[in-house]
Design an enzyme around this catalytic site. Structure first.
Site, PDB file in Angstrom:
ATOM      1  CB  SER A 121      -0.850   0.053   1.273  1.00 53.41           C
ATOM      2  OG  SER A 121      -1.685  -1.039   1.367  1.00 53.41           O
ATOM      3  CG  HIS A 142      -2.147  -0.450  -4.110  1.00 54.44           C
ATOM      4  ND1 HIS A 142      -2.537   0.845  -3.863  1.00 54.44           N
ATOM      5  CD2 HIS A 142      -2.417  -1.147  -2.970  1.00 54.44           C
ATOM      6  CE1 HIS A 142      -3.033   0.930  -2.649  1.00 54.44           C
ATOM      7  NE2 HIS A 142      -2.979  -0.258  -2.087  1.00 54.44           N
ATOM      8  CD  GLU A 154      -2.701   3.842  -6.333  1.00 58.46           C
ATOM      9  OE1 GLU A 154      -2.429   5.048  -6.416  1.00 58.46           O
ATOM     10  OE2 GLU A 154      -2.589   3.214  -5.267  1.00 58.46           O
ATOM     11  CG  ASN A 192      -3.429   3.730   0.558  1.00 63.26           C
ATOM     12  OD1 ASN A 192      -4.620   3.860   0.811  1.00 63.26           O
ATOM     13  ND2 ASN A 192      -2.891   2.560   0.270  1.00 63.26           N
TER      14      ASN A 192
HETATM   15  N1  LIG Z   1      -6.284  -3.900   3.926  1.00 70.32           N
HETATM   16  C1  LIG Z   1      -6.384  -3.091   2.889  1.00 70.32           C
HETATM   17  O1  LIG Z   1      -7.346  -2.325   2.775  1.00 70.32           O
HETATM   18  C2  LIG Z   1      -5.319  -3.113   1.819  1.00 70.32           C
HETATM   19  C3  LIG Z   1      -5.604  -2.540   0.576  1.00 70.32           C
HETATM   20  C4  LIG Z   1      -4.625  -2.598  -0.428  1.00 70.32           C
HETATM   21  C5  LIG Z   1      -3.401  -3.190  -0.179  1.00 70.32           C
HETATM   22  N2  LIG Z   1      -3.157  -3.724   1.056  1.00 70.32           N
HETATM   23  C6  LIG Z   1      -1.846  -4.351   1.278  1.00 70.32           C
HETATM   24  O2  LIG Z   1      -1.987  -5.750   1.110  1.00 70.32           O
HETATM   25  C7  LIG Z   1      -1.053  -6.421   1.959  1.00 70.32           C
HETATM   26  C8  LIG Z   1      -1.794  -7.403   2.856  1.00 70.32           C
HETATM   27  O3  LIG Z   1      -2.759  -6.689   3.612  1.00 70.32           O
HETATM   28  P1  LIG Z   1      -4.022  -7.433   4.262  1.00 70.32           P
HETATM   29  O4  LIG Z   1      -5.000  -6.368   4.583  1.00 70.32           O
HETATM   30  O5  LIG Z   1      -4.423  -8.588   3.413  1.00 70.32           O
HETATM   31  O6  LIG Z   1      -3.356  -7.980   5.617  1.00 70.32           O
HETATM   32  P2  LIG Z   1      -3.791  -9.269   6.478  1.00 70.32           P
HETATM   33  O7  LIG Z   1      -3.238  -9.030   7.826  1.00 70.32           O
HETATM   34  O8  LIG Z   1      -5.248  -9.535   6.323  1.00 70.32           O
HETATM   35  O9  LIG Z   1      -3.024 -10.481   5.749  1.00 70.32           O
HETATM   36  C9  LIG Z   1      -1.646 -10.566   5.669  1.00 70.32           C
HETATM   37  C10 LIG Z   1      -1.300 -12.050   5.510  1.00 70.32           C
HETATM   38  O10 LIG Z   1       0.097 -12.151   5.200  1.00 70.32           O
HETATM   39  C11 LIG Z   1       0.564 -13.344   5.817  1.00 70.32           C
HETATM   40  N3  LIG Z   1       2.019 -13.318   5.933  1.00 70.32           N
HETATM   41  C12 LIG Z   1       2.791 -12.574   6.779  1.00 70.32           C
HETATM   42  N4  LIG Z   1       4.087 -12.897   6.605  1.00 70.32           N
HETATM   43  C13 LIG Z   1       4.142 -13.836   5.621  1.00 70.32           C
HETATM   44  C14 LIG Z   1       5.201 -14.564   5.005  1.00 70.32           C
HETATM   45  N5  LIG Z   1       6.457 -14.385   5.372  1.00 70.32           N
HETATM   46  N6  LIG Z   1       4.886 -15.463   4.051  1.00 70.32           N
HETATM   47  C15 LIG Z   1       3.613 -15.666   3.668  1.00 70.32           C
HETATM   48  N7  LIG Z   1       2.553 -15.004   4.217  1.00 70.32           N
HETATM   49  C16 LIG Z   1       2.818 -14.096   5.188  1.00 70.32           C
HETATM   50  C17 LIG Z   1      -0.149 -13.316   7.171  1.00 70.32           C
HETATM   51  O11 LIG Z   1      -0.103 -14.603   7.779  1.00 70.32           O
HETATM   52  C18 LIG Z   1      -1.551 -12.871   6.771  1.00 70.32           C
HETATM   53  O12 LIG Z   1      -2.390 -13.974   6.465  1.00 70.32           O
HETATM   54  C19 LIG Z   1      -0.284  -5.328   2.701  1.00 70.32           C
HETATM   55  O13 LIG Z   1       0.887  -5.001   2.003  1.00 70.32           O
HETATM   56  C20 LIG Z   1      -1.268  -4.174   2.665  1.00 70.32           C
HETATM   57  O14 LIG Z   1      -0.653  -2.912   2.805  1.00 70.32           O
HETATM   58  C21 LIG Z   1      -4.094  -3.720   2.044  1.00 70.32           C
END
Ligand SMILES: NC(=O)c1ccc[n+]([C@@H]2O[C@H](COP(=O)([O-])OP(=O)(O)OC[C@H]3O[C@@H](n4cnc5c(N)ncnc54)[C@H](O)[C@@H]3O)[C@@H](O)[C@H]2O)c1
Length: 293
Positions: A121, A142, A154, A192
């Protein structure tokens, strides 16, 4: 080297990874889903299954399409299981050290021509690319949350991203039926950079006692015509992710206007991360969400 993308690996089976896997499978890609443990992969698969069912009940997907899409998604308990992927999208926790370690461990398992995308993000795509053996085949993809619903993706090129990688990514996003926008590689990109300071300011507004959780959210829904209030949205994004993005903005742009609100820090320290932990600015453990302040 041009790559015809057929199989997509997804690292991280959380909110975003499961959504990305779901839309890829619906678009006809084979998908391999990875996370830290079998339990987390299975939780992601269960989320996808529920999401696909919802799309059928809303009439957006036929029962046959649902079955076919579900059949295309396979668990990948190790990076070796991503070895035949044409594109791997990293959607793990928003932490640079975590992501860098993933890329270092992942690269030896991949084909040399495979493209790596990051769903970060906020973190520099150029810096993450430098942790791989293929910065020219690395790109920011993204997605927005929830992935099956939100139209925008994005695309962010790192300094070394080559044209074939960019073009393959554009074609991939188009096949998902999404609209791509190009953002330069600056902290938090476009959405963001604009959205998170607004959410952070809403949290300051709460912190300073200008309004309650409900009055702030109602004010922005009815007064600014936002579909959901900023605190409700923060819970939806995940407060850990919101804090991580503010930290990247604060560190990367060195401007005090991006200082994360201390109340946001406190909620994250408490483990109150929003919907995913069932408590954030609202408590989701009862029948209907109730404000926590
Ligand atoms: N939440 C949002 O609104 C949003 C929107 C766009 C992008 N993102 C981005 O997407 C990514 C994930 O966010 P999310 O909201 O899904 O978080 P989340 O906490 O729901 O999920 C993250 C997952 O990553 C896994 N993980 C952590 N370390 C790992 C590793 N070494 N190997 C494999 N898996 C691993 C965790 O176990 C977890 O299941 C982040 O970079 C976040 O910034 C989030």
């Amino acid at each position: 080297m041009t790559v015809d993308i057929r199989k997509v690996g997804v690292i991280g089976a959380g909110q975003m990874g499961s959504g990305i896997a779901q839309v890829c499978a619906i678009a006809g890609y084979d998908v391999a889903l990875n996370d830290l443990s079998e339990e987390r992969i299975n939780a992601g698969l269960a989320t996808i299954s529920g999401g696909l069912q919802r799309q059928v009940s809303k009439g957006h997907l036929t029962e046959q399409d649902r079955q076919e899409a579900e059949g295309r998604i396979k668990p990948a308990p190790s990076f070796e299981a991503l070895g035949d992927c044409d594109l791997v999208i990293e959607a793990a926790t928003e932490n640079e050290a975590v992501k860098r370690k993933i890329f270092v461990d992942l690269c030896p398992a991949l084909r040399p021509d495979a493209i790596i995308g990051t769903n970060t993000s906020s973190i520099s795509v150029t810096r993450l690319a430098a942790a791989t053996d293929r910065p020219e085949r690395f790109i920011g993809i993204h997605f927005m949350n929830p992935v099956p619903v939100m139209q925008l993706v994005e695309i962010i090129r790192g300094i070394a991203t080559e044209d074939p990688t960019f073009k393959a990514t554009q074609a991939f996003v188009a096949r998902l039926g999404k609209t791509a926008t190009l953002a330069e590689d600056f902290p938090a990109f476009i959405v963001n950079r604009i959205l998170l300071p607004m959410i952070n300011e809403a949290i300051y507004t709460l912190y300073e006692g200008v309004g309650s959780v409900e009055s702030i959210d109602t004010a922005m829904r009815l007064g600014a015509n936002h579909p959901m209030g900023p605190l409700q949205l923060a819970d939806f994004i995940g407060l850990d992710t919101c804090l991580a993005i503010m930290q990247v903005l604060h560190d990367g742009l060195a401007d005090s206007k991006y200082r994360p609100c201390p109340l946001l820090v406190k909620y994250v320290e408490a483990g109150w991360l929003g919907r995913k932990t069932r408590r954030g600015f609202y408590d989701y453990r009862g029948e209907k969400p109730t404000p926590t302040r």
